[in-house]
Design an enzyme around this catalytic site. Structure first.
Site, mmCIF file in Angstrom:
data_model
loop_
_atom_site.group_PDB
_atom_site.id
_atom_site.type_symbol
_atom_site.label_atom_id
_atom_site.label_comp_id
_atom_site.label_asym_id
_atom_site.label_seq_id
_atom_site.Cartn_x
_atom_site.Cartn_y
_atom_site.Cartn_z
ATOM 1 N N ASP A 84 0.779 -1.132 -0.095
ATOM 2 C CA ASP A 84 -0.002 0.166 0.081
ATOM 3 C C ASP A 84 0.931 1.149 0.075
ATOM 4 O O ASP A 84 1.679 1.502 0.760
ATOM 5 C CB ASP A 84 -0.938 -0.040 1.103
ATOM 6 N N HIS A 85 0.682 2.197 -0.747
ATOM 7 C CA HIS A 85 1.325 3.456 -1.014
ATOM 8 C C HIS A 85 2.777 3.298 -0.937
ATOM 9 O O HIS A 85 3.726 3.864 -0.103
ATOM 10 C CB HIS A 85 1.203 4.274 0.184
ATOM 11 N N HIS A 177 -7.446 9.890 3.866
ATOM 12 C CA HIS A 177 -7.273 8.814 4.832
ATOM 13 C C HIS A 177 -7.714 9.237 6.476
ATOM 14 O O HIS A 177 -7.584 10.445 6.831
ATOM 15 C CB HIS A 177 -5.741 8.200 4.979
ATOM 16 N N ASN A 229 -10.153 0.894 -0.047
ATOM 17 C CA ASN A 229 -9.330 0.316 1.025
ATOM 18 C C ASN A 229 -9.770 0.814 2.153
ATOM 19 O O ASN A 229 -10.320 2.030 2.300
ATOM 20 C CB ASN A 229 -8.030 1.284 0.742
HETATM 21 P P1 13P Z 1 -8.467 4.630 5.758
HETATM 22 O O1 13P Z 1 -7.631 4.592 7.040
HETATM 23 O O2 13P Z 1 -9.247 5.810 5.627
HETATM 24 O O3 13P Z 1 -9.373 3.554 5.892
HETATM 25 O O4 13P Z 1 -7.895 4.350 4.390
HETATM 26 C C1 13P Z 1 -7.220 3.133 4.109
HETATM 27 C C2 13P Z 1 -6.336 3.647 2.693
HETATM 28 O O5 13P Z 1 -6.890 4.177 2.051
HETATM 29 C C3 13P Z 1 -5.302 2.813 2.794
HETATM 30 O O6 13P Z 1 -4.570 3.058 1.605
#
Ligand code: 13P
Length: 287
Positions: A84-85, A177, A229
């Site tokens: 992720d990212h 997020h 996500n």
């Molecule tokens: P949240 O933490 O807002 O649920 O987002 C998660 C996310 O986008 C992880 O990439």
């Protein structure tokens, strides 16, 4: 076995539902998410941030843990293990470690550099049959200490990145997020529709799934979002269940301190959260 996210997301886009990406932080979270996916007969994506990757002793440890669990728990639904990212270096490290999917978040680079780095990763992923998520337009809020400000992506830039051959595209549409502020303007469906118009069948990704109202989630799915996500909501559920358990003093009873008992309420809370999301996203019985 781990699978690329490509097939599950194309099926989701065609079937007008979304696959949940749930981020993992330890063994309990991973087990809770995998068991819930199996119980719901739903495909699932396990997300790993670079920070969580370090915490869990590196990417090869995570690959070993997840593959072992799939085997030992008899998980038969499709599971993708996804960075992720990711940074450029992080994405390459996960490709080498055996992840089945990676995200390269090049949104903070100028578009030219984002394109050059994404192209290199498209080639690396294609060789191994892995899926690749690219990001255009920074998603606001805080992710591993990096704070962005809820942008709306430029649809033309989205098309440029989609045309590089990525599997899926995360495009900012006002999502952030973490918890949404009281005065949040909501998702920009005009932006989403304009992006969809440009990128056609490419599965779109909605980050910041925590706290988006159900009607907005459903509308986003109807406009091409195929992966959503969720991280903060699982963290909050885990924290609240653990706090309650400690306050009730149950961990001090009986034979004394037992870490397995202490983590059990949080484990159940994550299972409940994941099930609720899979139902909302429409992925139940879509394995
Ligand atoms: P949240 O933490 O807002 O649920 O987002 C998660 C996310 O986008 C992880 O990439």
């Amino acid at each position: 076995m781990l699978v690329s996210a490509k097939e599950m997301l194309n099926k989701a886009r065609e079937g007008k539902y979304a696959v949940g990406q749930f981020n993992i932080n330890n063994l309990e979270w991973t087990k809770a998410i995998l068991l819930t996916a199996q119980e719901c007969n739903s495909p699932v994506i396990l997300g790993v941030s670079e920070g969580a990757g370090k915490y869990m002793c590196g990417y090869t440890t995570i690959v070993g843990m997840v593959k072992g669990m799939i085997n030992e728990l008899g998980i038969t639904v499709p599971v993708a293990l996804h960075l992720d990212h990711g940074s450029f270096e992080g994405a390459k490290a996960c490709i080498n470690a055996g992840f089945s999917s990676v995200m390269f978040d090049g949104s903070h680079y100028a578009i030219e550099e984002n394109i050059a780095k994404t192209t290199e990763l498209v080639n690396a992923c294609n060789v191994l049959g892995l899926s690749l998520e690219a990001e255009v337009g920074s998603i606001g809020g805080e992710e591993d200490g990096v704070v962005g400000a809820g942008e709306c992506a430029d649809p033309d830039e989205c098309k440029m990145v989609a045309d590089l051959g990525v599997t899926m595209l995360a495009a900012g549409i006002g999502n952030i997020h973490g918890k949404y502020p009281e005065n949040w303007a909501g998702l920009s469906f005009d932006t989403l529709a304009a992006i969809k118009e440009k990128v056609g069948d490419m599965p779109l990704i909605l980050h910041g799934g925590t706290g988006i109202p159900a009607d907005m989630i459903k509308k986003a799915i109807s406009l091409g979002v195929a992966k959503i996500n969720v991280n903060t909501e699982c963290q909050l559920a885990f924290q609240e269940a653990t706090r309650k358990y400690i306050e009730e003093g149950k961990d001090l009873q009986g034979k004394g301190f037992d870490p397995r008992k202490l983590l059990a309420p949080g484990f159940e809370a994550i299972k409940a959260t994941v099930k609720e999301k899979m139902e909302l996203f429409g992925s139940v019985n879509k394995a």
